[in-house]
Design an enzyme around this catalytic site. Structure first.
Site, mmCIF file in Angstrom:
data_model
loop_
_atom_site.group_PDB
_atom_site.id
_atom_site.type_symbol
_atom_site.label_atom_id
_atom_site.label_comp_id
_atom_site.label_asym_id
_atom_site.label_seq_id
_atom_site.Cartn_x
_atom_site.Cartn_y
_atom_site.Cartn_z
ATOM 1 N N SER A 199 6.277 3.547 13.190
ATOM 2 C CA SER A 199 4.849 3.744 13.440
ATOM 3 C C SER A 199 4.646 4.509 14.740
ATOM 4 C CB SER A 199 4.200 2.371 13.562
ATOM 5 O OG SER A 199 2.908 2.478 14.102
ATOM 6 N N LEU A 240 5.550 -10.424 -2.176
ATOM 7 C CA LEU A 240 4.127 -10.458 -2.542
ATOM 8 C C LEU A 240 3.269 -11.212 -1.523
ATOM 9 C CD1 LEU A 240 4.433 -11.045 -6.419
ATOM 10 C CD2 LEU A 240 4.263 -8.870 -5.188
ATOM 11 N N ASN A 290 1.686 -9.941 0.852
ATOM 12 C CA ASN A 290 0.473 -9.152 1.150
ATOM 13 C C ASN A 290 0.200 -8.139 0.051
ATOM 14 O OD1 ASN A 290 -1.713 -8.609 2.913
ATOM 15 N ND2 ASN A 290 -0.697 -6.771 3.658
ATOM 16 N N LYS A 298 8.582 -2.788 15.858
ATOM 17 C CA LYS A 298 8.980 -1.440 15.405
ATOM 18 C C LYS A 298 9.908 -0.796 16.446
ATOM 19 C CE LYS A 298 6.648 -1.404 11.557
ATOM 20 N NZ LYS A 298 7.361 -1.557 10.274
ATOM 21 N N TYR A 338 3.711 -6.730 17.084
ATOM 22 C CA TYR A 338 3.930 -5.866 15.910
ATOM 23 C C TYR A 338 4.572 -4.543 16.347
ATOM 24 C CZ TYR A 338 3.015 -2.265 12.462
ATOM 25 O OH TYR A 338 3.178 -1.202 11.608
ATOM 26 N N TYR A 344 0.830 -1.223 0.000
ATOM 27 C CA TYR A 344 0.000 0.000 0.000
ATOM 28 C C TYR A 344 0.867 1.278 0.000
ATOM 29 C CZ TYR A 344 -3.274 3.411 2.072
ATOM 30 O OH TYR A 344 -4.032 4.524 2.357
ATOM 31 N N ILE A 345 1.660 1.464 1.033
ATOM 32 C CA ILE A 345 2.432 2.709 1.132
ATOM 33 C C ILE A 345 3.613 2.668 0.158
ATOM 34 C CG2 ILE A 345 3.618 4.285 2.717
ATOM 35 C CD1 ILE A 345 2.084 2.847 5.020
ATOM 36 N N ASP A 349 -6.358 -1.169 22.026
ATOM 37 C CA ASP A 349 -6.588 0.151 21.435
ATOM 38 C C ASP A 349 -6.358 1.259 22.456
ATOM 39 O OD1 ASP A 349 -7.185 -0.537 18.867
ATOM 40 O OD2 ASP A 349 -9.340 -0.138 19.003
ATOM 41 N N PHE A 380 1.421 7.993 11.308
ATOM 42 C CA PHE A 380 0.183 7.906 12.077
ATOM 43 C C PHE A 380 -0.769 6.990 11.272
ATOM 44 C CE2 PHE A 380 0.861 10.131 16.027
ATOM 45 C CZ PHE A 380 2.204 10.370 15.855
HETATM 46 P P1 NAD Z 1 1.553 -3.653 3.052
HETATM 47 O O1 NAD Z 1 1.329 -4.997 3.651
HETATM 48 O O2 NAD Z 1 0.575 -3.172 2.046
HETATM 49 O O3 NAD Z 1 3.011 -3.592 2.400
HETATM 50 C C1 NAD Z 1 4.108 -4.335 2.898
HETATM 51 C C2 NAD Z 1 4.758 -5.029 1.721
HETATM 52 O O4 NAD Z 1 5.884 -5.766 2.177
HETATM 53 C C3 NAD Z 1 3.825 -6.033 1.029
HETATM 54 O O5 NAD Z 1 3.856 -5.814 -0.358
HETATM 55 C C4 NAD Z 1 4.411 -7.396 1.384
HETATM 56 O O6 NAD Z 1 4.201 -8.332 0.364
HETATM 57 C C5 NAD Z 1 5.883 -7.042 1.562
HETATM 58 N N1 NAD Z 1 6.619 -7.930 2.474
HETATM 59 C C6 NAD Z 1 6.290 -8.322 3.727
HETATM 60 N N2 NAD Z 1 7.234 -9.094 4.249
HETATM 61 C C7 NAD Z 1 8.226 -9.184 3.309
HETATM 62 C C8 NAD Z 1 9.481 -9.839 3.263
HETATM 63 N N3 NAD Z 1 9.906 -10.585 4.279
HETATM 64 N N4 NAD Z 1 10.231 -9.705 2.151
HETATM 65 C C9 NAD Z 1 9.799 -8.978 1.095
HETATM 66 N N5 NAD Z 1 8.617 -8.347 1.090
HETATM 67 C C10 NAD Z 1 7.839 -8.447 2.182
HETATM 68 O O7 NAD Z 1 1.690 -2.629 4.260
HETATM 69 P P2 NAD Z 1 1.775 -1.030 4.237
HETATM 70 O O8 NAD Z 1 0.542 -0.510 4.892
HETATM 71 O O9 NAD Z 1 2.152 -0.542 2.905
HETATM 72 O O10 NAD Z 1 2.970 -0.827 5.278
HETATM 73 C C11 NAD Z 1 4.306 -0.605 4.858
HETATM 74 C C12 NAD Z 1 5.168 -0.441 6.085
HETATM 75 O O11 NAD Z 1 4.686 0.656 6.858
HETATM 76 C C13 NAD Z 1 5.180 -1.658 7.008
HETATM 77 O O12 NAD Z 1 6.482 -1.820 7.529
HETATM 78 C C14 NAD Z 1 4.216 -1.256 8.100
HETATM 79 O O13 NAD Z 1 4.507 -1.911 9.320
HETATM 80 C C15 NAD Z 1 4.482 0.239 8.203
HETATM 81 N N6 NAD Z 1 3.344 0.977 8.776
HETATM 82 C C16 NAD Z 1 2.107 0.848 8.228
HETATM 83 C C17 NAD Z 1 1.027 1.526 8.804
HETATM 84 C C18 NAD Z 1 -0.369 1.378 8.238
HETATM 85 O O14 NAD Z 1 -1.322 1.684 8.948
HETATM 86 N N7 NAD Z 1 -0.547 0.952 6.976
HETATM 87 C C19 NAD Z 1 1.223 2.355 9.919
HETATM 88 C C20 NAD Z 1 2.509 2.480 10.431
HETATM 89 C C21 NAD Z 1 3.566 1.787 9.852
HETATM 90 N N1 UFG Z 2 -12.074 0.791 14.551
HETATM 91 C C1 UFG Z 2 -13.407 0.458 14.699
HETATM 92 N N2 UFG Z 2 -13.891 -0.574 13.951
HETATM 93 C C2 UFG Z 2 -13.122 -1.283 13.075
HETATM 94 C C3 UFG Z 2 -11.750 -0.923 12.945
HETATM 95 C C4 UFG Z 2 -11.266 0.120 13.699
HETATM 96 O O1 UFG Z 2 -14.129 1.081 15.467
HETATM 97 O O2 UFG Z 2 -13.623 -2.223 12.437
HETATM 98 C C5 UFG Z 2 -11.550 1.934 15.339
HETATM 99 C C6 UFG Z 2 -10.416 1.547 16.286
HETATM 100 O O3 UFG Z 2 -10.948 1.109 17.517
HETATM 101 C C7 UFG Z 2 -9.644 2.863 16.370
HETATM 102 C C8 UFG Z 2 -9.826 3.478 14.980
HETATM 103 O O4 UFG Z 2 -10.970 2.851 14.418
HETATM 104 O O5 UFG Z 2 -10.239 3.713 17.315
HETATM 105 C C9 UFG Z 2 -8.629 3.246 14.058
HETATM 106 O O6 UFG Z 2 -8.339 1.851 14.025
HETATM 107 P P1 UFG Z 2 -7.356 1.219 12.931
HETATM 108 O O7 UFG Z 2 -7.362 -0.264 13.144
HETATM 109 O O8 UFG Z 2 -7.702 1.705 11.574
HETATM 110 O O9 UFG Z 2 -5.932 1.856 13.290
HETATM 111 P P2 UFG Z 2 -5.095 1.811 14.631
HETATM 112 O O10 UFG Z 2 -4.954 3.218 15.111
HETATM 113 O O11 UFG Z 2 -5.603 0.823 15.588
HETATM 114 O O12 UFG Z 2 -3.689 1.268 14.125
HETATM 115 C C10 UFG Z 2 -3.062 1.761 12.935
HETATM 116 C C11 UFG Z 2 -2.277 0.631 12.288
HETATM 117 C C12 UFG Z 2 -1.120 0.246 13.153
HETATM 118 C C13 UFG Z 2 -0.287 1.449 13.435
HETATM 119 C C14 UFG Z 2 -1.097 2.563 14.036
HETATM 120 C C15 UFG Z 2 -0.256 3.804 14.103
HETATM 121 O O13 UFG Z 2 -3.107 -0.498 12.094
HETATM 122 O O14 UFG Z 2 -0.340 -0.683 12.456
HETATM 123 O O15 UFG Z 2 -2.237 2.847 13.206
HETATM 124 O O16 UFG Z 2 -0.888 4.800 14.790
HETATM 125 F F1 UFG Z 2 0.701 1.114 14.302
#
Ligand code: NAD
Ligand code: UFG
Length: 337
Positions: free
Chosen positions: A124, A33, A35, A153, A149, A11-12, A295, A178
């Site tokens: 994160s 791949l 995820n 980090k 998780y 995604y990111i 949470d 965030f």
């Molecule tokens: P995502 O799952 O969409 O992307 C992660 C990618 O890494 C995927 O394409 C997956 O296939 C690949 N991957 C996982 N393990 C691997 C490995 N061992 N070798 C090679 N590829 C691998 O997730 P995202 O939301 O894009 O997150 C990217 C990064 O940002 C992650 O490290 C995640 O922990 C961090 N992050 C995400 C969030 C969020 O809410 N999305 C918040 C804070 C931090």
């Molecule tokens: N929530 C609901 N219903 C749902 C899902 C979420 O009410 O089905 C609420 C949660 O309780 C929370 C808010 O929506 O209050 C956001 O929840 P998310 O699961 O979307 O996000 P989080 O803040 O729990 O966590 C996310 C990422 C983590 C990351 C963090 C960083 O999933 O990986 O943000 O702040 F570490």
């Protein structure tokens, strides 16, 4: 300049890869791949009208990493690869520590041998735990994350900080995201969760698309504006832009820098539902449910440091985040083909 983007199909990573290509940089994506879909990368190429190099493989595969560094003249690494499902991390902690912590160590070892010392790491806001004050700023203590998780980090941040302190050749950015949401405005790339979504916006989108019946709102008895959880939602394209700025900053620097990437504004779950309904025209049926274990009540960023030091600021507001999420869902109701 050539950047190795681990997890670039995700995604990111896909949004950031697009931003890198648009900025004229060359990109090698390494992703196993687990995820994600390679279609995200074809779409990135289509949007950028430029090609990237894709290597399918794992960051734990040291021989593969050595080959990637030998085959390409990499200047810096953006490291997104990792597992991110909080619940799964509680059930399978070793998987998370292996992938997120050990994988990062393997990557850094391969980088050092290849003489590549610039690294941007996806951290994160979860590293702050629940410090009892808002907004969250970079000087607050970290380490109280409540699940494997989050701990992965915290551990990686620690490893990278020690590495930066030990060897001045390293220049490392720890970016504390965030809550990333939204999608590219084309609707061609976006978040593509496997199975039942854990996060709020993917869940709401699937309710809007008719794939899920209703949203469970986890807790309405928090000390917040309306009792529901408050988060700092940031548009993924703003986040991608933050990565470019961080990369630029570490080019000329040495050591380890930490930057929050958030908007500084928190919205409750009910406010998000309302904003999504407004942007999409869809009613989101929901029921109030018990708090989700682990949470926190609220979480938002002080992003002043990124603003001062990187010249970065999120520019997209809540309406853009909702409209772009909904466009992506409408155009790709079952995710990538
Ligand atoms: P995502 O799952 O969409 O992307 C992660 C990618 O890494 C995927 O394409 C997956 O296939 C690949 N991957 C996982 N393990 C691997 C490995 N061992 N070798 C090679 N590829 C691998 O997730 P995202 O939301 O894009 O997150 C990217 C990064 O940002 C992650 O490290 C995640 O922990 C961090 N992050 C995400 C969030 C969020 O809410 N999305 C918040 C804070 C931090
Ligand atoms: N929530 C609901 N219903 C749902 C899902 C979420 O009410 O089905 C609420 C949660 O309780 C929370 C808010 O929506 O209050 C956001 O929840 P998310 O699961 O979307 O996000 P989080 O803040 O729990 O966590 C996310 C990422 C983590 C990351 C963090 C960083 O999933 O990986 O943000 O702040 F570490």
């Amino acid at each position: 300049m050539k950047i190795l983007v681990t997890g670039g199909a995700g995604y990111i990573g896909s949004h950031t890869t697009l931003a890198l290509l648009e900025a004229g940089l060359d990109v090698v994506v390494l992703d196993n791949l687990c995820n994600s879909s390679p279609v995200s990368l074809s779409r990135v190429e289509e949007l950028a009208a430029r090609a990237l190099t894709f290597v399918e493989g794992d960051i734990n595969d040291r021989a593969l990493l050595d080959r990637v560094f030998a085959d390409h003249s990499i200047d810096a690494v953006m490291h997104f690869a990792g597992l991110k499902a909080v619940g799964e991390s509680v059930a399978e902690p070793l998987l998370y520590y292996r992938n997120n912590v050990a994988g990062t160590l393997t990557l850094c070892e391969a980088m050092a041998v290849a003489n590549v010392f610039k690294l941007v790491f996806s951290s994160s806001a979860t590293v702050y735990g629940e410090p009892g004050e808002m907004p969250l700023h970079e000087q607050l203590p970290t380490g109280s994350a409540t699940n494997p998780y989050g701990q992965s980090k915290v551990m990686v941040e620690r490893c990278l900080s020690d590495l930066g302190a030990a060897d001045p050749r390293w220049s490392i950015a720890l970016l504390r995201y965030f809550n990333p949401i939204g999608a590219h405005s084309s609707g061609l790339i976006g978040e593509n969760p496997n199975g039942l979504p854990n996060n709020l916006l993917p869940y709401i989108s699937q309710v809007a698309a008719g794939k899920l019946a209703e949203l469970a709102v986890y807790g309405n008895d928090y000390q917040t504006v309306d009792g529901t959880g408050v988060r700092d939602y940031i548009h993924v394209v703003d986040l991608a832009d933050g990565h470019l700025k961080a990369l630029h900053a570490i080019e000329a620097a040495t050591g380890v820098a930490v930057w929050n990437l958030g908007t500084g504004v928190g919205y409750s779950v009910l406010q998000i539902i309302e904003a999504f309904e407004k942007a999409s025209g869809c009613k989101i049926p929901y029921r109030l449910a018990a708090r989700r274990p682990g949470d926190t009540a609220e979480c938002w960023a002080d992003s002043g440091k990124a603003n001062r030091e990187l010249g970065w600021q999120a520019t997209r507001g809540l309406a853009d985040m909702m409209t772009d999420t909904w466009r992506w869902t409408r155009q790709n109701p079952t995710g990538y083909p």
